[in-house]
Structures are given as C-alpha cells and as structure tokens.
Design a protein around this motif. Structure first.
Motif, PDB file in Angstrom:
ATOM      1  N   GLY A 192     -18.508 -26.164  52.355  1.00  0.00           N
ATOM      2  CA  GLY A 192     -19.171 -26.218  51.051  1.00  0.00           C
ATOM      3  C   GLY A 192     -18.482 -27.137  50.078  1.00  0.00           C
ATOM      4  N   VAL A 193     -17.178 -27.307  50.235  1.00  0.00           N
ATOM      5  CA  VAL A 193     -16.428 -28.184  49.330  1.00  0.00           C
ATOM      6  C   VAL A 193     -16.466 -29.626  49.815  1.00  0.00           C
ATOM      7  CG1 VAL A 193     -14.130 -28.702  48.446  1.00  0.00           C
ATOM      8  CG2 VAL A 193     -14.935 -26.349  48.516  1.00  0.00           C
ATOM      9  N   THR A 194     -16.313 -29.854  51.125  1.00  0.00           N
ATOM     10  CA  THR A 194     -16.175 -31.218  51.631  1.00  0.00           C
ATOM     11  C   THR A 194     -17.488 -31.846  52.075  1.00  0.00           C
ATOM     12  OG1 THR A 194     -15.679 -30.400  53.855  1.00  0.00           O
ATOM     13  CG2 THR A 194     -13.816 -30.826  52.391  1.00  0.00           C
ATOM     14  N   ASN A 195     -18.434 -31.084  52.589  1.00  0.00           N
ATOM     15  CA  ASN A 195     -19.679 -31.654  53.108  1.00  0.00           C
ATOM     16  C   ASN A 195     -20.645 -31.970  51.971  1.00  0.00           C
ATOM     17  OD1 ASN A 195     -18.666 -31.427  55.640  1.00  0.00           O
ATOM     18  ND2 ASN A 195     -20.050 -29.850  56.333  1.00  0.00           N
ATOM     19  N   ARG A 196     -20.269 -32.928  51.197  1.00  0.00           N
ATOM     20  CA  ARG A 196     -21.068 -33.316  50.042  1.00  0.00           C
ATOM     21  C   ARG A 196     -21.402 -34.802  50.116  1.00  0.00           C
ATOM     22  NH1 ARG A 196     -20.200 -29.567  45.697  1.00  0.00           N
ATOM     23  NH2 ARG A 196     -19.888 -27.563  46.700  1.00  0.00           N
ATOM     24  N   VAL A 197     -22.462 -35.164  49.418  1.00  0.00           N
ATOM     25  CA  VAL A 197     -22.858 -36.559  49.290  1.00  0.00           C
ATOM     26  C   VAL A 197     -22.154 -37.141  48.071  1.00  0.00           C
ATOM     27  CG1 VAL A 197     -24.795 -38.097  48.864  1.00  0.00           C
ATOM     28  CG2 VAL A 197     -25.081 -36.150  50.387  1.00  0.00           C
ATOM     29  N   ASN A 198     -21.583 -38.299  48.241  1.00  0.00           N
ATOM     30  CA  ASN A 198     -20.894 -38.976  47.155  1.00  0.00           C
ATOM     31  C   ASN A 198     -21.720 -40.194  46.736  1.00  0.00           C
ATOM     32  OD1 ASN A 198     -18.972 -39.809  45.342  1.00  0.00           O
ATOM     33  ND2 ASN A 198     -17.601 -40.655  46.881  1.00  0.00           N
ATOM     34  N   SER A 257     -27.736 -29.204  53.069  1.00  0.00           N
ATOM     35  CA  SER A 257     -27.577 -27.869  53.655  1.00  0.00           C
ATOM     36  C   SER A 257     -26.215 -27.272  53.340  1.00  0.00           C
ATOM     37  CB  SER A 257     -27.787 -27.933  55.169  1.00  0.00           C
ATOM     38  OG  SER A 257     -26.855 -28.832  55.753  1.00  0.00           O
ATOM     39  N   ALA A 258     -25.216 -28.104  53.036  1.00  0.00           N
ATOM     40  CA  ALA A 258     -23.870 -27.604  52.766  1.00  0.00           C
ATOM     41  C   ALA A 258     -23.617 -27.319  51.296  1.00  0.00           C
ATOM     42  CB  ALA A 258     -22.833 -28.600  53.275  1.00  0.00           C
ATOM     43  N   GLY A 259     -24.396 -27.896  50.414  1.00  0.00           N
ATOM     44  CA  GLY A 259     -24.145 -27.695  48.988  1.00  0.00           C
ATOM     45  C   GLY A 259     -24.843 -28.744  48.150  1.00  0.00           C
ATOM     46  N   ALA A 260     -24.436 -28.852  46.910  1.00  0.00           N
ATOM     47  CA  ALA A 260     -25.096 -29.771  45.988  1.00  0.00           C
ATOM     48  C   ALA A 260     -24.072 -30.509  45.146  1.00  0.00           C
ATOM     49  CB  ALA A 260     -26.049 -28.998  45.082  1.00  0.00           C
ATOM     50  N   MET A 261     -24.438 -31.722  44.763  1.00  0.00           N
ATOM     51  CA  MET A 261     -23.627 -32.517  43.841  1.00  0.00           C
ATOM     52  C   MET A 261     -24.532 -32.978  42.716  1.00  0.00           C
ATOM     53  SD  MET A 261     -20.487 -32.600  44.756  1.00  0.00           S
ATOM     54  CE  MET A 261     -19.726 -33.956  43.916  1.00  0.00           C
ATOM     55  N   THR A 262     -24.048 -32.850  41.482  1.00  0.00           N
ATOM     56  CA  THR A 262     -24.833 -33.219  40.305  1.00  0.00           C
ATOM     57  C   THR A 262     -24.234 -34.473  39.679  1.00  0.00           C
ATOM     58  OG1 THR A 262     -25.346 -30.892  39.914  1.00  0.00           O
ATOM     59  CG2 THR A 262     -25.673 -32.403  38.072  1.00  0.00           C
TER      60      THR A 262
END
Length: 195
Positions: free
Chosen positions: A58-64, A173-178
């Motif tokens: 949840g912390v690392t699998n994010r889109v940058n 699916s792993a989380g969200a980035m705003t």
C-alpha cells in the motif's frame, strides 16, 4: 506373611499410583495447551506477515507523476491534461488498465475509467517508454506511460482557464496518489504549459 495387606507399604503403593495418574494428566493438559499455543502463534505469525506485506504494498505500489502538461487550444484554455507516470521506487507491477482517475476540477468532480480515448467518462493511456512491452502494466522502473484527461469534456465545456486549480487522484488496486495542479495565469500565445 506375604499375604498380609495391612502393611504400611500397601498404602504407599496406592498413593504412588494416584500421584502417577495426576502427573500423567498434568502432562497431557500441558501438551494440549502447548499445541494450542503453537497453533495460535503460527496463525498470528502468518497474519502479521500478510498484514506487513499488504501495508508495504500500500505504501510502495503507487503511481508517481513525473510531469504534467496542459495542451492549450485556440481559445487559450487548457483542453487536454497529460500526466507522465512511472511506478514508485520498490513498487511491484501496476496495471493501469484497471485504474481509475478521480478528477476534481474547478467546477465539477467525476471518476474516469481507462478507455480507448479521453472523453467525459474515460481517460486514455499511451506509451512513452515500455522497456519489455508490458503496456498497460508498469513493470520496469524505466517505463513511462502518459495518462491523458480531456479537461474540455470532463468539466464545464471550454476547458481550464488561466489560474484554475484542479486535483487528480490516481487509484490503483494497491492504493491512491493525489496530485494538486494549477494552470498558469497567462495562456496567451502558448501551445502547452507545465501544470
């Protein structure tokens, strides 16, 4: 004389057997308790490992978002928003075909799904760099994909004016980035602007 059972040794033998039975019962109870504790410890260890892996993902699998560019139309408003994305450092594979984008513009908010073209209900994903041909999955750290949002159709017709602010939340699916963006105050004579 051997058949006389009134000797003190006969009573001691009976006490010894009773003590042995109590001892065996205590050993059995201790063995059962140890088995329960071992099973519980194993279950808790498995759960804690699973929770740790999910928390890490949840912390690392994010889109940058590496960069965001607004394409300016002839009417001096931003018609398209292009977001160049990569996966975060240490992240696993991220499938953008199942991602959603939450758009919160100056006037309206909506949820967009991945589609073949950017319109009022969809965003579009294209390849900038795809090292192993994994599109639409961000597989390598070097992969770069472009997410295109049609600001002219998502919000009120006319696109984004100079000085407008908007928020884009990329949900996988792993989380969200705003990400918060603002349009530069002046769009006169420009084809594209950094958001």
């Amino acid at each position: 004389m051997l058949e006389n059972r009134d000797t003190p040794f006969a009573d001691r033998g009976q006490v010894g057997i009773g003590t042995l039975i109590v001892f065996i019962a205590m050993v059995l109870v201790a063995a059962i308790a140890a088995g329960v504790l071992i099973n519980t410890a194993g279950f808790l260890q498995t759960k804690s490992e699973q929770t740790g892996q999910e928390s890490t993902a949840g912390v690392t699998n994010r889109v940058n978002v590496v960069s965001s560019v607004g394409v300016v139309g002839n009417d001096e408003t931003v018609h398209l928003v292009n977001l160049t994305v990569m996966k975060n450092s240490g992240s696993g594979d991220i499938n953008l075909s199942t991602a959603t984008v939450e758009w919160l513009g100056p006037d309206t908010g909506t949820i967009l799904e991945n589609g073949s073209e950017a319109d009022a209900d969809h965003f579009n994903t294209t390849v900038i760099r795809d090292k192993q041909g994994s599109f639409p999955v961000l597989h390598n750290q070097e992969d770069r994909f472009r997410i295109t949002i049609n600001a002219n159709k998502v919000g009120d017709p006319g696109g984004l004016d100079g000085g407008d602010e908007f928020t884009v939340k990329i949900v996988t699916s792993a989380g969200a980035m705003t990400y918060h963006h603002s349009v530069p105050p002046s769009l006169s004579g420009k084809d594209a602007v950094q958001l």
